[in-house]
Motif scaffolding. Structure first.
Motif, PDB file in Angstrom:
ATOM      1  N   THR A  77       3.526  23.282  23.212  1.00  0.00           N
ATOM      2  CA  THR A  77       2.274  22.769  22.577  1.00  0.00           C
ATOM      3  C   THR A  77       0.983  22.930  23.610  1.00  0.00           C
ATOM      4  N   ALA A  78       1.259  23.271  24.984  1.00  0.00           N
ATOM      5  CA  ALA A  78       0.358  23.665  25.714  1.00  0.00           C
ATOM      6  C   ALA A  78      -0.299  25.092  25.346  1.00  0.00           C
ATOM      7  N   SER A  79      -1.498  25.276  26.013  1.00  0.00           N
ATOM      8  CA  SER A  79      -2.546  26.559  25.556  1.00  0.00           C
ATOM      9  C   SER A  79      -1.771  27.517  26.614  1.00  0.00           C
ATOM     10  N   ILE A  80      -1.273  27.432  27.719  1.00  0.00           N
ATOM     11  CA  ILE A  80      -0.639  28.401  28.452  1.00  0.00           C
ATOM     12  C   ILE A  80       0.272  27.613  29.707  1.00  0.00           C
ATOM     13  N   ASN A  81       1.369  28.314  29.806  1.00  0.00           N
ATOM     14  CA  ASN A  81       2.420  27.826  30.853  1.00  0.00           C
ATOM     15  C   ASN A  81       2.502  28.777  31.936  1.00  0.00           C
ATOM     16  N   ILE A  82       2.067  28.197  33.204  1.00  0.00           N
ATOM     17  CA  ILE A  82       2.020  28.950  34.326  1.00  0.00           C
ATOM     18  C   ILE A  82       3.019  28.340  35.645  1.00  0.00           C
ATOM     19  N   LEU A  83       3.541  29.441  36.420  1.00  0.00           N
ATOM     20  CA  LEU A  83       4.410  28.980  37.550  1.00  0.00           C
ATOM     21  C   LEU A  83       3.830  29.175  38.759  1.00  0.00           C
ATOM     22  N   ILE A  84       3.696  28.596  39.822  1.00  0.00           N
ATOM     23  CA  ILE A  84       3.482  29.053  41.135  1.00  0.00           C
ATOM     24  C   ILE A  84       4.813  28.568  41.836  1.00  0.00           C
ATOM     25  N   ALA A  85       5.255  29.619  42.709  1.00  0.00           N
ATOM     26  CA  ALA A  85       6.572  29.322  43.250  1.00  0.00           C
ATOM     27  C   ALA A  85       6.233  29.483  44.689  1.00  0.00           C
ATOM     28  N   THR A 142       6.095  30.595  23.077  1.00  0.00           N
ATOM     29  CA  THR A 142       5.155  29.769  22.366  1.00  0.00           C
ATOM     30  C   THR A 142       3.772  28.909  22.877  1.00  0.00           C
ATOM     31  N   THR A 143       2.891  28.953  22.279  1.00  0.00           N
ATOM     32  CA  THR A 143       1.896  27.903  22.841  1.00  0.00           C
ATOM     33  C   THR A 143       1.227  27.587  21.787  1.00  0.00           C
ATOM     34  N   GLY A 144       0.243  26.342  22.405  1.00  0.00           N
ATOM     35  CA  GLY A 144      -0.524  25.614  21.258  1.00  0.00           C
ATOM     36  C   GLY A 144      -1.901  25.370  21.676  1.00  0.00           C
ATOM     37  N   SER A 145      -2.409  24.277  21.280  1.00  0.00           N
ATOM     38  CA  SER A 145      -3.727  23.944  22.027  1.00  0.00           C
ATOM     39  C   SER A 145      -3.708  22.721  22.672  1.00  0.00           C
ATOM     40  N   GLY A 146      -2.658  22.124  23.174  1.00  0.00           N
ATOM     41  CA  GLY A 146      -2.451  21.029  23.851  1.00  0.00           C
ATOM     42  C   GLY A 146      -2.988  20.987  25.353  1.00  0.00           C
ATOM     43  N   ALA A 147      -2.955  20.107  26.022  1.00  0.00           N
ATOM     44  CA  ALA A 147      -3.683  19.934  27.309  1.00  0.00           C
ATOM     45  C   ALA A 147      -2.746  20.777  28.336  1.00  0.00           C
ATOM     46  N   ARG A 148      -3.207  21.329  29.439  1.00  0.00           N
ATOM     47  CA  ARG A 148      -2.604  22.109  30.294  1.00  0.00           C
ATOM     48  C   ARG A 148      -1.709  21.149  31.254  1.00  0.00           C
ATOM     49  N   ASN A 199      -7.259  31.229  39.843  1.00  0.00           N
ATOM     50  CA  ASN A 199      -8.218  31.014  39.021  1.00  0.00           C
ATOM     51  C   ASN A 199      -7.943  30.132  37.978  1.00  0.00           C
ATOM     52  N   LEU A 200      -7.477  29.072  38.368  1.00  0.00           N
ATOM     53  CA  LEU A 200      -6.942  27.768  37.506  1.00  0.00           C
ATOM     54  C   LEU A 200      -7.898  26.949  36.741  1.00  0.00           C
ATOM     55  N   ASN A 201      -9.303  27.421  36.760  1.00  0.00           N
ATOM     56  CA  ASN A 201     -10.367  26.804  35.990  1.00  0.00           C
ATOM     57  C   ASN A 201     -10.322  27.071  34.649  1.00  0.00           C
ATOM     58  N   GLY A 202      -9.630  28.255  34.518  1.00  0.00           N
ATOM     59  CA  GLY A 202      -9.554  28.642  32.822  1.00  0.00           C
ATOM     60  C   GLY A 202      -8.769  27.926  31.955  1.00  0.00           C
ATOM     61  N   PRO A 203      -8.431  28.260  30.692  1.00  0.00           N
ATOM     62  CA  PRO A 203      -7.516  27.507  29.842  1.00  0.00           C
ATOM     63  C   PRO A 203      -6.313  27.820  30.154  1.00  0.00           C
ATOM     64  N   GLN A 204      -5.491  27.193  30.769  1.00  0.00           N
ATOM     65  CA  GLN A 204      -4.213  27.425  31.365  1.00  0.00           C
ATOM     66  C   GLN A 204      -3.383  26.280  31.659  1.00  0.00           C
ATOM     67  N   LEU A 256      -8.607  18.798  41.757  1.00  0.00           N
ATOM     68  CA  LEU A 256      -9.659  20.007  42.020  1.00  0.00           C
ATOM     69  C   LEU A 256      -9.714  20.431  40.359  1.00  0.00           C
ATOM     70  N   LEU A 257      -8.485  20.345  39.498  1.00  0.00           N
ATOM     71  CA  LEU A 257      -8.651  20.933  38.393  1.00  0.00           C
ATOM     72  C   LEU A 257      -9.358  19.910  37.254  1.00  0.00           C
ATOM     73  N   GLY A 258      -9.238  18.604  37.570  1.00  0.00           N
ATOM     74  CA  GLY A 258      -9.816  17.747  36.530  1.00  0.00           C
ATOM     75  C   GLY A 258      -8.990  17.177  35.482  1.00  0.00           C
ATOM     76  N   GLY A 259      -9.435  16.434  34.624  1.00  0.00           N
ATOM     77  CA  GLY A 259      -8.600  15.733  33.804  1.00  0.00           C
ATOM     78  C   GLY A 259      -7.874  16.102  32.699  1.00  0.00           C
ATOM     79  N   SER A 260      -8.073  17.467  32.560  1.00  0.00           N
ATOM     80  CA  SER A 260      -7.505  18.392  31.276  1.00  0.00           C
ATOM     81  C   SER A 260      -5.988  18.966  31.774  1.00  0.00           C
ATOM     82  N   TRP A 261      -5.633  18.435  32.823  1.00  0.00           N
ATOM     83  CA  TRP A 261      -4.484  18.774  33.317  1.00  0.00           C
ATOM     84  C   TRP A 261      -3.406  17.349  33.628  1.00  0.00           C
ATOM     85  N   THR A 262      -1.910  17.830  33.275  1.00  0.00           N
ATOM     86  CA  THR A 262      -1.030  16.651  33.594  1.00  0.00           C
ATOM     87  C   THR A 262      -0.086  17.130  34.732  1.00  0.00           C
ATOM     88  N   VAL A 263       0.261  16.315  35.825  1.00  0.00           N
ATOM     89  CA  VAL A 263       0.761  16.941  36.820  1.00  0.00           C
ATOM     90  C   VAL A 263       2.105  16.141  37.062  1.00  0.00           C
TER      91      VAL A 263
END
Length: 247
Positions: free
Chosen positions: A109-117, A40-46, A234-239, A74-81
């Motif tokens: 609640t995030a727009s997309i969930n991504i894993l980098i291993a 499930t995804t939403g419209s929250g911050a990446r 390509n992490l500049n998209g809505p992820q 590099l990604l900017g303020g729309s991400w929480t790390v």
């Protein structure tokens, strides 16, 4: 003789069908290949979550120069790390706590969930064959996709020559990286091993990018990892992004 995965104790007797249902469940969970799901995804911050060991922590670099922090810049303020690195973890360790430590961070609640291993180096250092190491990573990728992560990326393994490193390490890492590309069902394999500054055999001796311990990086090296990751994934998209690493 075999592997013991779990034990279940019940106070009541079970019918043959109930026993078979439990066997089928445990077999599918521990011995079958998990099936990918779309969480499930939403419209929250990446969100960027980094799980791994000392290369993820940023060992060898100054505070704030680890690659997840630099990637966040590099990604900017729309991400929480969140950096979940733990020193000396192997892919086996990452598998053991994947559900409780990583899947629990999935954000509906995030727009997309991504894993980098990012692993392989410790598996090979501690004696696994490249085939054993890549199969662990393949299992990890499958299990995280089954948990709902929409995209899963994997970073390749770099050279190292610290004390105790097997003499066959670089031959093994080349095989491991090749197996990642050929057989791991990731969204993409991020080829940091192809970068001529940090990816070649012996680059760990270059103190322009690496710490003197011949394993970890300094800030300029982690900056390269961050830049390659941002570009190839390509992490500049809505992820929303989850990172895992090694070291």
């Amino acid at each position: 003789r075999g592997l013991f995965y779990s034990g279940h104790v019940y106070s009541n007797a079970h019918t043959d069908q109930q026993v078979q249902d439990m066997v089928d469940y445990l077999t599918a969970r521990h011995f079958g290949e998990p099936t990918a799901t779309n969480g499930t995804t939403g419209s929250g911050a990446r969100k960027l979550v980094c799980d791994g060991n000392s290369l993820t922590i940023g060992t060898g670099a100054s505070a704030g120069q680890d690659y997840p922090t630099q990637l966040a810049s590099l990604l900017g303020g729309s991400w929480t790390v969140v950096n979940k690195g733990v020193a000396s973890q192997t892919t086996g360790d990452l598998l053991l706590d994947g559900e409780t430590d990583i899947d629990a961070l999935y954000d509906a609640t995030a727009s997309i969930n991504i894993l980098i291993a990012w692993e392989g180096t410790n598996d090979l250092f501690f004696g696994l064959t490249p085939l054993q190491a890549y199969r662990r990573m393949r299992d990890y990728v499958l299990r995280r996709k089954a948990a709902g992560w929409q995209k899963v990326f994997v970073l390749t393994c770099m050279s190292r020559s610290d004390g105790g490193t097997p003499g066959t390490f670089n031959t093994s890492r080349a095989t491991y990286n090749g197996q990642l590309v050929a057989n791991v069902p990731a969204t993409r394999i991020i080829r940091i091993d192809l970068d001529t500054r940090i990816g070649d055999n012996g680059d760990e001796l270059d103190t322009t990018y690496f710490n003197a311990d011949k394993v970890h990086m300094i800030g300029d090296g982690y900056a390269i990892v961050a830049a390659i990751t941002a570009a190839q994934a390509n992490l500049n998209g809505p992820q929303r992004l989850l990172l895992m690493g090694c070291g």
